[in-house]
Design an enzyme around this catalytic site. Structure first.
Site, PDB file in Angstrom:
ATOM      1  N   CYS A  42       8.363   2.943   1.744  1.00  0.00           N
ATOM      2  CA  CYS A  42       7.450   1.653   1.639  1.00  0.00           C
ATOM      3  C   CYS A  42       8.420   0.830   2.254  1.00  0.00           C
ATOM      4  O   CYS A  42       9.825   0.477   2.207  1.00  0.00           O
ATOM      5  CB  CYS A  42       7.223   1.436   0.400  1.00  0.00           C
ATOM      6  SG  CYS A  42       5.872  -0.278   0.519  1.00  0.00           S
ATOM      7  N   ASP A  44       8.772  -2.177   1.602  1.00  0.00           N
ATOM      8  CA  ASP A  44       9.023  -3.293   0.490  1.00  0.00           C
ATOM      9  C   ASP A  44      10.627  -3.478   0.378  1.00  0.00           C
ATOM     10  O   ASP A  44      11.276  -2.500   0.274  1.00  0.00           O
ATOM     11  CB  ASP A  44       8.700  -2.692  -0.922  1.00  0.00           C
ATOM     12  CG  ASP A  44       8.557  -3.677  -1.936  1.00  0.00           C
ATOM     13  OD1 ASP A  44       9.740  -4.371  -2.341  1.00  0.00           O
ATOM     14  OD2 ASP A  44       7.661  -3.867  -2.554  1.00  0.00           O
ATOM     15  N   ARG A  46      12.484  -4.235  -1.770  1.00  0.00           N
ATOM     16  CA  ARG A  46      13.112  -3.983  -3.192  1.00  0.00           C
ATOM     17  C   ARG A  46      13.572  -2.468  -3.259  1.00  0.00           C
ATOM     18  O   ARG A  46      13.928  -2.105  -4.106  1.00  0.00           O
ATOM     19  CB  ARG A  46      12.355  -4.373  -4.410  1.00  0.00           C
ATOM     20  CG  ARG A  46      12.039  -5.865  -4.430  1.00  0.00           C
ATOM     21  CD  ARG A  46      10.905  -6.022  -5.143  1.00  0.00           C
ATOM     22  NE  ARG A  46       9.643  -5.519  -4.858  1.00  0.00           N
ATOM     23  CZ  ARG A  46       8.336  -5.827  -5.331  1.00  0.00           C
ATOM     24  NH1 ARG A  46       8.230  -6.141  -6.628  1.00  0.00           N
ATOM     25  NH2 ARG A  46       7.266  -5.157  -4.979  1.00  0.00           N
ATOM     26  N   HIS A  98       6.709   3.600  -4.587  1.00  0.00           N
ATOM     27  CA  HIS A  98       7.394   3.063  -5.763  1.00  0.00           C
ATOM     28  C   HIS A  98       6.382   2.135  -6.489  1.00  0.00           C
ATOM     29  O   HIS A  98       5.253   1.919  -6.076  1.00  0.00           O
ATOM     30  CB  HIS A  98       8.222   1.713  -5.389  1.00  0.00           C
ATOM     31  CG  HIS A  98       7.698   0.805  -4.489  1.00  0.00           C
ATOM     32  ND1 HIS A  98       7.377  -0.343  -4.989  1.00  0.00           N
ATOM     33  CD2 HIS A  98       7.022   0.991  -3.207  1.00  0.00           C
ATOM     34  CE1 HIS A  98       6.913  -1.071  -4.092  1.00  0.00           C
ATOM     35  NE2 HIS A  98       6.735  -0.317  -2.950  1.00  0.00           N
ATOM     36  N   CYS A 101       3.791  -1.081  -6.228  1.00  0.00           N
ATOM     37  CA  CYS A 101       3.441  -1.305  -4.671  1.00  0.00           C
ATOM     38  C   CYS A 101       2.241  -2.146  -4.209  1.00  0.00           C
ATOM     39  O   CYS A 101       1.105  -1.872  -4.754  1.00  0.00           O
ATOM     40  CB  CYS A 101       3.432   0.145  -4.031  1.00  0.00           C
ATOM     41  SG  CYS A 101       3.291  -0.085  -2.211  1.00  0.00           S
TER      42      CYS A 101
HETATM   43 CO    CO Z   1       5.039  -0.675  -1.594  1.00  0.00          CO
END
Ligand code: CO
Length: 211
Positions: A42, A44, A46, A98, A101
Site C-alpha cells: 500500500c 500508505d 506508515r 495493512h 487501510c
Molecule cells: Co492502505
C-alpha cells in the site's frame, strides 16, 4: 527550514553515514541490482517496506499503490511484475496489506470519492465475493479487518492469474507468492497466504495451457 529542504539535508547525512559504515556501499549497487523479492504494498506512509523489514537498498523491488491491488489491466503494476519476474528473476512476490487501510475502509462505504471510485471498485468486488462471511461479523472494525485480509488473498490470486507468473512457474518453478498483512499498532507482519509454483488456481478457467 522547509519540509522538503529537510529531506535533502537528511539525505546527505544518510549517504555519509552509509559510507562511514561501509566505504564500498554505493559502489556495489551502481551497476547492478539483484533483489530476490518483489514487494507490492500500500502507498500508505506508515508502511515503508525497507524500514519495517530492515532491508537495504538493492534488497527489494517495490511497487506501491492504494490498497496494494493487483489489477490485471494496470500497465504500471504489470510492467513492474514482468521486469521483476522475467529479468530480475525474483524468487518471491509479496503482497503486503495493512490493518487500518484507508483504501479498504473507503471501499466499504457508499460514498462517492470521484476518480478513485474506479480503483476502489476492485475492493468492492472482493467484498461481494465474501459478503456472507464479512456480514456475519458483528463488529465494524472486525469486518474491515477481514476485508483487508481477504483483499490481500485476492491480490495473491490475481498474481497467479497473470500469464507472467504462470509462464515463470512453468519455465523456472518460481516465484513463490505470499500474502501478508502488517499491523500498524505493533509493527508486526502476519503471513496470511502462500502459493507455491504450480499450485492450482481457484478455477481452471484462469490457467493458460499454451505458455
Ligand atoms: Co492502505
Amino acid at each position: 527550514m522547509k519540509v522538503y529542504e529537510k529531506l535533502l539535508q537528511d539525505n546527505k547525512q544518510w549517504a555519509q553515514s552509509k559510507i562511514d559504515q561501509d566505504p564500498d556501499f554505493f559502489n556495489r549497487l551502481v551497476n547492478i541490482q539483484r533483489p530476490k523479492i518483489l514487494w507490492i504494498g500500500c502507498a500508505d506512509s506508515r508502511v515503508p517496506p525497507n524500514e519495517i523489514t530492515q532491508t537495504n537498498p538493492g534488497d527489494i523491488f517495490i511497487h506501491r499503490n492504494v490498497a496494494n491491488l493487483v489489477v490485471h489491466t494496470d500497465l504500471n503494476m504489470l510492467s513492474v511484475l514482468q521486469y521483476a519476474v522475467e529479468v530480475l528473476e525474483v524468487q518471491h512476490v509479496v503482497v503486503c496489506g495493512h490493518y487500518g487501510c484507508g483504501g479498504v475502509k473507503a471501499a466499504m462505504t457508499n460514498t462517492s470519492l470521484g476518480l478513485i471510485n474506479k480503483w476502489l471498485r476492485n475492493i468492492k468486488d472482493v467484498y461481494r465475493y465474501h459478503d456472507h462471511e464479512i456480514d456475519a461479523l458483528h463488529d465494524e472494525a472486525a469486518r474491515v479487518d477481514r476485508l483487508i485480509e481477504l483483499n490481500v488473498q485476492e491480490q495473491v490470486y490475481n498474481l497467479a492469474k497473470t500469464s507472467i507468473i504462470q509462464k515463470a512457474w512453468k519455465d523456472r518453478k518460481g516465484p513463490f507468492l505470499h500474502g501478508w498483512v502488517y499491523r500498524l499498532e505493533d509493527g508486526i507482519i502476519h503471513p496470511l497466504k502462500e502459493m507455491a509454483p504450480g499450485e492450482p488456481l481457484e478455477h481452471g478457467i484462469y490457467e493458460y495451457d499454451n505458455l
